[in-house]
Design a protein around this motif. Structure first.
Motif, PDB file in Angstrom:
ATOM      1  N   CYS A   1       0.821  -1.226   0.000  1.00 43.91           N
ATOM      2  CA  CYS A   1       0.000   0.000   0.000  1.00 43.91           C
ATOM      3  C   CYS A   1       0.851   1.270   0.000  1.00 43.91           C
ATOM      4  O   CYS A   1       0.464   2.292   0.583  1.00 43.91           O
ATOM      5  CB  CYS A   1      -0.957   0.011   1.195  1.00 43.91           C
TER       6      CYS A   1
ATOM      7  N   SER B   1     -11.282  -1.192   2.820  1.00 45.35           N
ATOM      8  CA  SER B   1     -10.312  -2.125   2.249  1.00 45.35           C
ATOM      9  C   SER B   1     -10.819  -3.564   2.248  1.00 45.35           C
ATOM     10  O   SER B   1     -10.264  -4.416   1.546  1.00 45.35           O
ATOM     11  CB  SER B   1      -8.984  -2.037   3.007  1.00 45.35           C
TER      12      SER B   1
ATOM     13  N   VAL C   1      -5.940   5.223  -1.210  1.00 43.02           N
ATOM     14  CA  VAL C   1      -5.120   4.059  -1.551  1.00 43.02           C
ATOM     15  C   VAL C   1      -6.037   2.901  -1.937  1.00 43.02           C
ATOM     16  O   VAL C   1      -6.813   2.406  -1.111  1.00 43.02           O
ATOM     17  CB  VAL C   1      -4.216   3.644  -0.372  1.00 43.02           C
TER      18      VAL C   1
ATOM     19  N   THR D   1      -6.833  -0.899  -2.715  1.00 45.51           N
ATOM     20  CA  THR D   1      -6.284  -2.175  -2.256  1.00 45.51           C
ATOM     21  C   THR D   1      -6.753  -3.356  -3.097  1.00 45.51           C
ATOM     22  O   THR D   1      -6.188  -4.441  -2.998  1.00 45.51           O
ATOM     23  CB  THR D   1      -6.664  -2.430  -0.788  1.00 45.51           C
TER      24      THR D   1
END
Length: 391
Positions: free
Chosen positions: A97, A146, A169, A171
């Motif tokens: 990540c 996530s 971010v 995932t």
């Protein structure tokens, strides 16, 4: 001097500027040093710009994308013109990540609401998390999806934070190892919201086309007929979604995970038939939890289902019996249940169908549901665009 936020000053400023001034006692300076040394940066009492109900992630307010690929597309305000090749920002999905898409706001700002548009020109889903920071060193996670599958528009709420940097971010992508965002907005809103386990507890129906919910399994003559809100115009031929008993189900995907504790269904009711069914929920399409078992009950028309509140992104309705034929038919679905509509709907005559029965595959009187061959074929491995590898 109580309005001065001493812990925001550096140790050098406290010792070489504040202390010689004699304006504050040594104890006050020591207390400030103690708070700064024992607190993480994002827990300090920062000041921030407050502009309610207006997106501040724009060039007008000095925002810019500082990390990620194809940076220019994210804040241009265009939420219509995007495809496999352009109109989005992206980053590669890696196990640690370390990659991400980062936005720098024009100045420290107070926000509690983010909207982002995940690339949605096909049926793919994404997982992601969002963090905020003042210094790009200390990051606080405000959204953690996530472990959930999400698609299209994401409407996210969290306790108000002062921040300068926002990092998204990705995932997971159900198609490839690239994370794509078409648009990003952030603001402070005065709209009331309730959070539980970091997820929104909705009061209004979120299983709507406007909220980017979709029917991902089930047969219908009109796509998303189950979610269009029409509970009056259905008959023998149209206005419902179905599946063959013993094969498949009706599955609704919400755009993002919510805390859900109720749903409401309208079973096809243009005659005196009854159905049996059960309902399951999931956040990832892998693990399912049964929330209603009406397999041994004769059910007709409107169905209210309540259960212990829990996270859900997918709702699966599985018919097990129909007194008329081998197909399960559902006209309308909503979650959570909208109490304000209950009295109005229950006073209406069930169905609006013509008693004549056309001989068609989707007819509720037909002995079988459409075969798989009657559905649009799924794209094969050779039908992808040449750009699919990066999209």
């Amino acid at each position: 001097m109580q309005a001065v936020r001493l812990p925001l000053m550096s140790l050098t400023e406290l010792l070489n500027v504040v202390r010689p001034s004699g304006l504050l006692s040594p104890d006050a300076i020591l207390d400030a040093i103690k708070v700064r040394s024992e607190s993480r940066d994002m827990d300090l009492n920062y000041r921030g710009m407050l502009i309610p109900e207006e997106n501040i992630a724009t060039m007008k307010y000095g925002a810019q994308v500082v990390k990620g690929e194809l940076k220019s597309a994210l804040l241009d305000g265009d939420t219509q013109n995007y495809d496999l090749d352009h109109g989005f920002s992206r980053h590669p999905i890696d196990d640690d990540c370390r990659s991400g898409i980062e936005i720098k706001l024009g100045q420290p700002s107070i926000i509690n609401h983010i909207r982002l548009l995940l690339w949605d020109r096909d049926s793919r889903s994404y997982s992601y998390f969002i963090e905020v920071s003042m210094d790009e060193l200390d990051w606080i996670r405000v959204i953690d999806h996530s472990h959930y599958l999400c698609r299209s528009w994401q409407k996210l709420y969290f306790p108000a934070r002062v921040c300068r940097y926002i990092r998204i971010v990705g995932t997971h992508n159900t198609v490839n190892k690239i994370f794509h965002i078409v648009a990003f907005e952030c603001m402070f809103t005065n709209k009331a919201f309730t959070l539980e386990k970091g997820l929104i507890v909705p009061l209004e129906n979120v299983a709507t086309i406007a909220d980017c919910a979709s029917v991902i399994e089930g047969v219908s003559r009109s796509r998303n007929a189950l979610l269009n809100g029409d509970t009056k115009n259905y008959d023998w031929d149209s206005g419902y979604t179905c599946h063959q008993l013993g094969s498949g189900a009706i599955v609704v995907q919400l755009a993002q995970p919510y805390i859900i504790g109720s749903i409401r269904l309208l079973l096809w009711d243009c005659d005196d038939r009854s159905y049996s069914y059960y309902v399951e929920v999931s956040t990832n399409q892998q693990q399912w939890t049964m929330v209603a078992d009406r397999t041994k009950v004769s059910c007709k028309s409107w169905q209210s289902v309540t259960f212990e509140r829990q996270p859900a992104s997918f709702i699966r309705i599985v018919g097990t019996h129909n007194t008329a034929n081998e197909v399960f038919h559902c006209v309308h679905f909503e979650c959570p249940e909208q109490q304000s509509n209950q009295k109005e709907d229950s006073s209406e005559e069930p169905g609006t169908g013509d008693p004549s029965t056309p001989n068609q595959q989707l007819d509720p009187h037909a002995p079988r549901a459409p075969s798989a061959s009657s559905l649009p074929p799924s794209p094969g491995p050779n039908s992808r665009s040449p750009n699919q590898q990066n999209q």
